[in-house]
Design a protein around this motif. Structure first.
Motif, PDB file in Angstrom:
ATOM      1  N   ARG A 248      42.878  61.128 130.734  1.00  0.00           N
ATOM      2  CA  ARG A 248      43.375  59.932 130.034  1.00  0.00           C
ATOM      3  C   ARG A 248      44.868  59.820 130.278  1.00  0.00           C
ATOM      4  NH1 ARG A 248      43.825  60.965 125.179  1.00  0.00           N
ATOM      5  NH2 ARG A 248      42.762  62.979 125.065  1.00  0.00           N
ATOM      6  N   GLU A 260      46.278  63.402 129.662  1.00  0.00           N
ATOM      7  CA  GLU A 260      45.681  64.348 128.730  1.00  0.00           C
ATOM      8  C   GLU A 260      44.278  64.608 129.228  1.00  0.00           C
ATOM      9  OE1 GLU A 260      47.983  64.030 124.476  1.00  0.00           O
ATOM     10  OE2 GLU A 260      46.879  62.317 125.248  1.00  0.00           O
ATOM     11  N   ASP A 262      40.386  65.919 128.702  1.00  0.00           N
ATOM     12  CA  ASP A 262      39.295  66.180 127.753  1.00  0.00           C
ATOM     13  C   ASP A 262      38.180  66.931 128.451  1.00  0.00           C
ATOM     14  OD1 ASP A 262      40.722  64.652 125.976  1.00  0.00           O
ATOM     15  OD2 ASP A 262      39.490  62.848 126.235  1.00  0.00           O
ATOM     16  N   SER A 264      33.924  67.682 128.122  1.00  0.00           N
ATOM     17  CA  SER A 264      32.725  67.216 127.424  1.00  0.00           C
ATOM     18  C   SER A 264      32.355  68.255 126.367  1.00  0.00           C
ATOM     19  CB  SER A 264      31.577  67.007 128.409  1.00  0.00           C
ATOM     20  OG  SER A 264      31.318  68.204 129.116  1.00  0.00           O
ATOM     21  N   CYS A 265      31.886  67.784 125.194  1.00  0.00           N
ATOM     22  CA  CYS A 265      31.714  68.666 124.034  1.00  0.00           C
ATOM     23  C   CYS A 265      30.715  69.788 124.316  1.00  0.00           C
ATOM     24  CB  CYS A 265      31.278  67.854 122.813  1.00  0.00           C
ATOM     25  SG  CYS A 265      31.109  68.892 121.349  1.00  0.00           S
ATOM     26  N   CYS A 276      33.463  67.197 118.120  1.00  0.00           N
ATOM     27  CA  CYS A 276      34.096  66.204 119.010  1.00  0.00           C
ATOM     28  C   CYS A 276      34.330  64.885 118.274  1.00  0.00           C
ATOM     29  CB  CYS A 276      33.247  65.992 120.256  1.00  0.00           C
ATOM     30  SG  CYS A 276      31.565  65.402 119.928  1.00  0.00           S
ATOM     31  N   TRP A 281      33.812  64.086 123.485  1.00  0.00           N
ATOM     32  CA  TRP A 281      34.905  64.681 124.277  1.00  0.00           C
ATOM     33  C   TRP A 281      35.889  65.425 123.383  1.00  0.00           C
ATOM     34  CZ3 TRP A 281      34.542  64.587 129.492  1.00  0.00           C
ATOM     35  CH2 TRP A 281      33.665  63.651 130.054  1.00  0.00           C
ATOM     36  N   ILE A 282      36.452  66.503 123.909  1.00  0.00           N
ATOM     37  CA  ILE A 282      37.442  67.285 123.161  1.00  0.00           C
ATOM     38  C   ILE A 282      38.694  67.439 124.024  1.00  0.00           C
ATOM     39  CG2 ILE A 282      37.925  69.516 122.074  1.00  0.00           C
ATOM     40  CD1 ILE A 282      34.844  69.890 121.873  1.00  0.00           C
ATOM     41  N   GLU A 283      39.858  67.115 123.442  1.00  0.00           N
ATOM     42  CA  GLU A 283      41.109  67.266 124.189  1.00  0.00           C
ATOM     43  C   GLU A 283      41.450  68.749 124.330  1.00  0.00           C
ATOM     44  OE1 GLU A 283      44.517  65.172 122.539  1.00  0.00           O
ATOM     45  OE2 GLU A 283      45.799  66.569 123.641  1.00  0.00           O
TER      46      GLU A 283
END
Ligand code: 2NL
Length: 348
Positions: A248, A260, A262, A264-265, A276, A281-283
């Protein structure tokens, strides 16, 4: 005299019956066979006897002496054996008893993450470098495209020691130092783990003292796709082989473009869950292409060289990976937390 000898034999027999240990036996030996013993006395008296009587008495005396010696010696053996057995019994060790537990320390969760990340990047040809925690304003900010008065300095409220020395707010000064020391020598492939400091109010997700692992690659023809490939390998290693990553757009003064990243969870696989926040998604980190100002300032012609950089927060990675909800757990040294944690090995 014969009677004397018979009597002596009798008292010897009753005396030896009462012996219970080696000390008493030794006393008995002195009494009956020593220089001042009864036997010795009787043998002195033999001087006044006739030759015939001397012969007879002498014979009897020798017999008695031998009997005394033999009896004493055999009792001695018996008592020695008995004393040894008693000693062995008393000192018996029960080898089936459980051993005393030895307490061993565990590896701190943050150290574990740092080790894991180091191993991965070493396997890809990176060097691991460390540097000072007390830094100059020049290396911590100025050289990273953050001149005095730059608004981003406000967001990094720092612990200043003098007007131009501070506790480093990131580990990038180590990378600045490395570039300056190499000046157009390429490739540079390094990761820099270490402690960093920011004037934050501590809460469940903020700490004034935390860690960073920054990575830097500089060479000719380094592109965003090199960064993507590298971070994909990182995400899969830390969060499982099935992970995908996405970029992103973002902003950091020292990279352009900045992103940034991310993953996938790892909990729901993308369907949406509370980890998430239903986005799938998790940063996990921030990264970008090294800003031309940083390259030029550190002695690399930005028309010829490009590079990518990324900053990983081991606390954030550990909290995600091990399901820890309060960052303060890492710094309060509660053994119950650390012990509990030491059992956890891996997600997925
Ligand atoms: C984050 C992510 C980042 C860097 C660190 C860096 C270092 C040099 C040059 C360019 Cl020497 N960049 N480090 C780049 C992007 C992100 O950290 O969340 N920082 C607050």
């Amino acid at each position: 005299m014969k009677e004397e000898l018979q009597k002596l034999k009798k008292t010897f027999n009753s005396d030896i019956d009462n012996i219970t240990n080696l000390n008493e036996l030794n006393e008995l030996r002195v009494n009956y066979l020593g220089k001042k013993s009864k036997l010795q006395e009787i043998s002195m008296m033999m001087r006044d006897l006739s030759i015939e009587e001397k012969k007879e008495c002498g014979k009897l005396m020798n017999e008695i002496k031998t009997t005394f010696e033999n009896e004493i010696n055999s009792l001695k053996e018996e008592l020695e054996k008995k004393e040894l057995e008693e000693k062995l019994n008393k000192e018996r060790i029960d080898v089936t008893l459980p051993a005393t537990k030895i307490k061993v320390g565990g590896i701190h969760p943050i150290t574990k993450i740092i080790n894991e990340v180091e191993d991965l990047f070493i396997s890809m040809g990176y060097d691991v470098l460390e540097g000072p925690e007390v830094e100059s304003d020049l290396y911590n900010f100025e050289m990273l495209n953050l001149p005095k008065g730059h608004p981003a300095r406000d967001t990094q409220d720092s612990f200043y020691i003098t007007e131009d020395t501070l506790l480093r707010t990131q580990t990038s000064p180590v990378q600045v130092r490395t570039m300056l020391a190499n000046r157009e020598k390429t490739p540079i492939r390094i990761i820099c783990p270490g402690k960093t400091y920011r004037k934050d109010n501590d809460d469940a997700t903020h700490s004034h003292e935390f860690h960073q692992i920054e990575g830097l690659v500089v060479d000719e023809n380094i592109s965003m796709s090199d960064l993507k490939g590298t971070l994909e390998i990182f995400a899969k290693k830390m969060f499982g082989e099935k992970r995908e990553i996405r970029f992103r757009p973002s902003y950091f003064p020292f990279t352009e473009p900045s992103i940034e990243v991310d993953v996938s969870c790892f909990n729901c696989g993308g369907k949406g869950c509370n980890i998430c926040k239903n986005t799938g998604w998790i940063e996990i980190l921030g990264a970008g292409m090294v800003h031309p100002n940083v390259l030029n300032g550190c002695g690399y012609d930005s028309n010829k060289f490009t590079g990518f950089a990324f900053g990983i927060g081991p606390e954030r990675i550990a909290m995600l990976k091990y399901g820890i909800s309060d960052i303060r757990n890492f710094y309060t040294n509660d053994l119950r937390f650390l012990k509990e944690f030491d059992k956890v090995e891996k997600v997925n």
